[in-house]
Design a protein around this motif. Structure first.
Motif, mmCIF file in Angstrom:
data_model
loop_
_atom_site.group_PDB
_atom_site.id
_atom_site.type_symbol
_atom_site.label_atom_id
_atom_site.label_comp_id
_atom_site.label_asym_id
_atom_site.label_seq_id
_atom_site.Cartn_x
_atom_site.Cartn_y
_atom_site.Cartn_z
ATOM 1 N N LEU A 60 75.227 -28.461 67.754
ATOM 2 C CA LEU A 60 74.026 -28.098 67.009
ATOM 3 C C LEU A 60 73.703 -26.616 67.171
ATOM 4 N N ALA B 165 67.949 -25.919 66.848
ATOM 5 C CA ALA B 165 67.846 -27.124 66.036
ATOM 6 C C ALA B 165 66.544 -27.857 66.353
ATOM 7 N N ASP B 166 65.964 -28.489 65.351
ATOM 8 C CA ASP B 166 64.718 -29.237 65.517
ATOM 9 C C ASP B 166 65.049 -30.557 66.233
ATOM 10 N N ASN C 98 65.152 -34.440 64.609
ATOM 11 C CA ASN C 98 66.461 -35.063 64.473
ATOM 12 C C ASN C 98 66.528 -36.380 65.249
#
Length: 417
Positions: free
Chosen positions: A163, A167-168, A172
């Protein structure tokens, strides 16, 4: 660190017999077109297809149809993982996941048109709140979601390493959990619709036609397929779903193991994937013998009930008590759209390991009362316990070896393969 390697070796042990189950599905996919299981699917599956022996010690011969399908399964696994993440796994999932969705939608739509489907769906969706007072219901539910999300498998760790750095994470994670559970509930409509059809056409109660685990997929469903119009195509569709779902999971397991070994030793990915695929195929052969189902049952019980649950407990304790959990939570909140509150600390440090410990203690208590599933103590110890111990020893040996490489690129692991 040894705990992480224990996860990976436990998972490699799982994929050895998991690949054989996929091979069974492949065989039944081809059998579906002419209803090759005949009028008695139960007798066909256990006596003709598997030719199950009387005891785990009576290994017997290798079943050639299963071995041939197993070779194809490992060849597909090798071809996907060999090509790397972007050109292999990512591309395969872009094909496999939409294919699985389309197949499941078609399966559910078809099953809902069957006579008696409404009765099965009603039983599926009707809640029985009185059962919520039974601790075993909560333990079973917790176990199911634990395994269906692949928690403790090492898969999440491997895929997370690809990722982007920002990254959120919480978004996710939430999407993964919701989509996974929603998809499972949706697929369950097809299962209970078919069970309702069977109960109606055979004039039985729904509980009398329900089978568990392997019996549902390879006995109850083939029996239902034989009863319905156009059943051969319905059966082919059902088993193709199982093959696609199984391959996607197997590839994920192998990738987790491969990526860790590549990072640890700086080995050539292609050579490592080839070696692991050959080793995996050879290790799977014992599950294609007459005693294969018995070995599978014992190994699966010990590896999943003790190996994975123990690893899950260790992961929570290490992250919760040895790491600075508030700092980790602060980092996650800084890059995520959905914040974590202090209750998350409580879940990781106390609640989750406590529930897993209850599950583990319950299994151990049942185990000491009598041998698992009526097998002999010798079979349980030599096949189940020793398989798990061998896995843990291999993990410890690998963990003690020095790291050869640790290179990562900005935005996630380098995929220069």
């Amino acid at each position: 660190m040894a705990g992480l390697w224990a996860v990976l070796f436990v998972m490699f042990g799982i994929v050895l017999y998991y690949s054989v189950v996929i091979a069974w599905c492949m065989n039944f996919f081809w059998l579906s077109f002419d209803l090759g299981w005949g009028d008695d699917p139960n007798s066909f599956f256990f006596k003709e297809f598997l030719q199950v022996s009387d005891s785990p010690g009576d290994i017997g011969e290798v079943r050639t149809p299963i071995l041939a399908a197993l070779a194809l399964v490992w060849l597909i696994n090798w071809a996907i993982v060999y090509r790397g993440v972007r050109r292999g796994i990512e591309l395969a999932n872009k094909i496999l996941m939409p294919t699985l969705l389309v197949l499941i939608v078609a399966l559910v739509a078809w099953s809902l048109t069957l006579e008696g489907a409404a009765m099965g769906i009603k039983a599926y969706l009707s809640p029985h709140f009185s059962h919520l007072s039974d601790p075993r219901v909560w333990i079973d539910a917790y176990s199911q979601i634990f395994f269906t999300l692949s928690l403790g498998f090492g898969i999440m760790i491997a895929y997370a390493s690809y990722l982007p750095r920002k990254a959120d994470i919480t978004r996710n994670a939430l999407l993964t959990a919701v989509i996974n559970s929603g998809f499972s509930l949706f697929a369950g409509l097809a299962v209970f619709a078919v069970l309702g059809f069977m109960a109606t056409t055979q004039h039985q109660q729904l509980a009398d036609v329900v089978a568990e685990s392997i019996g549902l997929a390879f006995v109850a469903y083939p029996k239902a397929v034989s009863l319905m119009p156009g059943g051969n195509f319905f059966g082919a569709l059902f088993f193709l779903c199982l093959v696609v779902a199984g391959l996607s999971s197997a590839v994920s397991i192998i990738e987790a193991f491969v990526s860790a070994m590549v990072d640890k030793f700086g080995m050539s990915r292609q050579k490592l994937v080839t070696f692991i695929s050959v080793l995996g195929f050879l290790g799977s052969i014992v599950f294609t013998t007459h005693a294969g189902l018995l070995w599978l049952d014992i190994v699966d019980h010990f590896v999943t009930h003790y190996g994975l649950v123990s690893v899950g407990i260790m992961e929570c304790l290490v992250v919760g008590w040895l790491f600075r959990l508030p700092k980790l939570r602060h980092h996650i909140n800084r890059i995520s759209s959905i914040p974590l509150w202090r209750w998350w600390d409580f879940l990781i440090k106390i609640f989750i390991p406590l529930v897993l410990l209850i599950i583990l203690a319950g299994d151990l208590y049942s185990e000491v009362q009598k041998p698992y599933a009526g097998y002999s103590w010798a079979s349980v110890i030599l096949i189940g316990r020793d398989w798990l111990l061998l896995t843990l020893v291999a993990a410890f040996v690998i963990a003690c070896r020095p790291w050869r490489t640790g290179s990562h690129e900005e935005g996630g692991r380098s995929d220069n393969i």
